[in-house]
Design an enzyme around this catalytic site. Structure first.
Site, PDB file in Angstrom:
ATOM      1  N   CYS A 210      65.528  22.641  18.065  1.00  0.00           N
ATOM      2  CA  CYS A 210      65.573  21.023  19.679  1.00  0.00           C
ATOM      3  C   CYS A 210      66.911  20.951  19.556  1.00  0.00           C
ATOM      4  CB  CYS A 210      65.121  19.836  18.182  1.00  0.00           C
ATOM      5  SG  CYS A 210      65.192  18.615  20.390  1.00  0.00           S
ATOM      6  N   CYS A 391      61.627  18.581  26.277  1.00  0.00           N
ATOM      7  CA  CYS A 391      62.290  17.774  25.042  1.00  0.00           C
ATOM      8  C   CYS A 391      62.426  17.099  25.786  1.00  0.00           C
ATOM      9  CB  CYS A 391      64.334  18.748  25.667  1.00  0.00           C
ATOM     10  SG  CYS A 391      64.714  17.510  24.594  1.00  0.00           S
TER      11      CYS A 391
END
Lengths: 448, 114
Positions: A210, A391
């Site tokens: 991430c 995201c």
């Protein structure tokens, strides 16, 4: 068994499906980030194949659930020592003071499908030539097919002077380490938001899980300072490892604009090399030599590499950028190993260009599983992974940008014309805080 | 299979709310709707005074829906950033308002008939 090709690439298909979803209401909207592609309705494939899944995190458990749904008679074995399961997309929420540590912790056993064996031992060795995995106690587990889902290793030791025991003390934060340390990081950040000073943020020079999280946490810290009226007393410095803030150019530009607007200073091509926890000095490696930054709060994000068992095996890339850190050499569209055709890698450990995220897992696993099942059946699978990942980039408490993209750096919004990907929206925040975890849990159960 | 499977949404909502609450909500919605239509059939008209009273309570229901939404999503009241947000706010408020209005109208209606 459906013979239709399964194309898992939102840039190529699925838009109409996604729009039709809107009729079902916005509350469950996070589902779209982890869109389903189950073949559970199809008849099961009978086989006596031995399938070993190394690693029982998000990717391993999802693969186990989908294999169990599609195969009958297969001997499916998960190998992982960790008893707790972490909902890692929630770590930033814990470290941001939004959720308690318990929000991200559950038990691996809760998600092991019936009929699947879990060996609660670490993977010590992978031998693709001998077709076996060896556990930490030396127990060999032979396989016909292997799915590697060992995740990645946080290499804190690569930062000189770093001591994970100190996370939470003396302005030292690190959101990735564990749920407890994420909560400890929140304590340290909250203290900083009360006092002000210099906040130092960074990302490592390696591939990372991430890549939006370091940015989110910078934004969250900025917002906590503002809400407490202390932003004027603080300086925030973000240090990127390369020339960009985010690998997708259009997102980089948007984040740069937001950082400028919020008075966040940006440095490029800097990686954290050493830290003096007592004196609160972070030393960065730059092209011009080492640069020291005095901090009052720092969010340390360590270099990330494949697990040692993977790095010591023949599976990683042999050359190129990913060889050194041990990411597995797979075809980026099928997740199948390039040299061992009965081996697949999914999740963080896969050596593919984009996205070490839960959304990537959701889109990768059905492709790898379909190729594996097709191989058992003796047919050719058309399943294709286009690099989709997402995201929900939190830009302040209560708002996020719902960024979805693929291998080509294209934005692939699920709701074009409705939820703008580069707009700071509450609805995107709602998805992140409300809908994503249920969707994730459903994914582990093979239901979403 | 590329279509969105309604069962997936069921699974996600079940995970979100927990199975007992989800079933309870479904029962309330179905039973409420059924009772509302039964009342309409019985009375063969809309009682406008009763409807106005129910709408007053409905406004409170809409507000309550927004408060609940803010609470479960860890949001504040200044977080709306764009048109999609106003749409969601309107949707949540509208659902709360309509649901509460129908329920209260039905309750009042059946009570006055007992």
């Amino acid at each position: 068994m459906s013979k239709e090709p399964i194309v898992i690439d939102p840039s190529r298909s699925g838009r109409l499906d996604r729009r039709s979803f809107l009729k079902l209401g916005a509350a469950g909207a996070g589902t779209l980030l982890l869109l389903p592609d189950s073949a559970s309705a199809a008849t099961k494939v009978k086989t006596a194949a031995r399938i070993v899944i190394a690693g029982a995190g998000a990717a391993g458990l999802t693969a186990a659930a989908q294999l169990a749904q599609r195969l009958e008679g297969a001997q499916i074995t998960l190998v992982d020592a960790r008893k707790a399961h972490f909902y890692q997309p929630g770590f930033t929420l814990v470290a941001g003071g939004i959720k308690p540590a318990s929000y991200v912790v559950s038990s691996t056993r809760d998600y092991v499908p019936s009929g699947v064996e879990l060996i609660e031992e670490a993977v010590a060795e992978i031998d693709p030539e001998g077709r076996k995995v060896v556990t930490a106690t030396g127990k060999p587990v032979p396989y016909d097919y292997l799915i590697v889902a060992t995740g990645l290793r946080l290499d804190y030791a690569a930062i000189e002077g770093m001591d994970v025991e100190q996370i939470g003390n003396n302005g030292l934060g690190s959101i990735y380490h564990s749920p407890e340390k994420a909560a400890a990081t929140w304590q340290a950040m909250s203290k900083f938001a009360d006092s002000g000073g210099v906040g130092v943020f960074l990302r490592p020079g390696t591939e990372m899980k991430c890549a939006g999280a370091p940015l989110k946490y910078t934004f969250l810290t900025d917002d906590h300072l503002r809400r407490r009226g202390n932003r004027g007393k603080a300086e925030i410095i973000y240090n990127a490892n390369n020339k960009v803030l985010f690998s997708v150019p259009i997102v980089h530009e948007k984040v740069r604009m937001l950082f400028e607007e919020r008075d966040i200073r940006m440095n490029y091509e800097r990686t954290l090399a050493a830290i003096d926890l007592g004196k609160k000095i972070a030393t960065f490696k730059t092209a011009e030599g080492p640069v020291e930054l005095q901090y009052d709060f720092i969010n340390v994000i360590p270099p990330m590499r494949a697990a040692d068992a993977v790095r010591n095996s023949p599976l990683p890339w042999q050359e190129g950028n990913w060889a050194a850190d041990g990411w597995i050499e797979v075809d980026k569209h099928t997740l199948r190993h390039k040299r061992f055709d009965n081996v697949f890698a999914v999740g963080d450990v896969a050596g593919v260009p984009k996205g070490k995220t839960a959304a990537s897992v959701k889109w990768q696993v059905p492709v790898a599983v379909d190729h594996l099942v097709a191989q058992i059946e003796g047919r050719e699978s058309q399943a294709h992974y286009g690099g989709y990942t997402s995201c929900p980039l939190i830009t302040r408490l209560g708002q996020a940008m719902l960024i979805e993209f693929d291998y080509k750096d294209n934005l692939v919004p699920s709701f074009p014309g409705i939820i703008a990907p580069l707009e700071e929206l509450w609805i995107s925040w709602v998805m992140k805080t409300m809908a994503l975890k249920p969707t994730y849990i459903s994914m582990l159960h093979g239901r979403a | 299979m590329k279509e969105l499977d309604p069962l997936v949404f069921w699974a996600v909502f079940q995970e979100m709310l927990g199975a007992p609450l989800l079933w309870l909500m479904l029962v309330v919605i179905l039973a409420g709707t059924a009772a509302f239509f039964a009342l309409l059939l019985k009375e063969r008209r809309i009682d406008s005074r009763r409807l106005v009273r129910a709408e007053f309570v409905g406004v409170a229901g809409g507000c309550l829906a927004l408060v609940l939404m803010a609470k479960v999503s860890s949001s504040g009241f200044t977080d709306a950033g764009g048109p999609a947000d106003w749409f969601l706010i309107a949707l949540v408020f509208g659902l709360g308002l309509a649901g509460t209005t129908i329920l209260i109208y039905t309750l009042l209606g059946w009570r006055s008939r007992v």
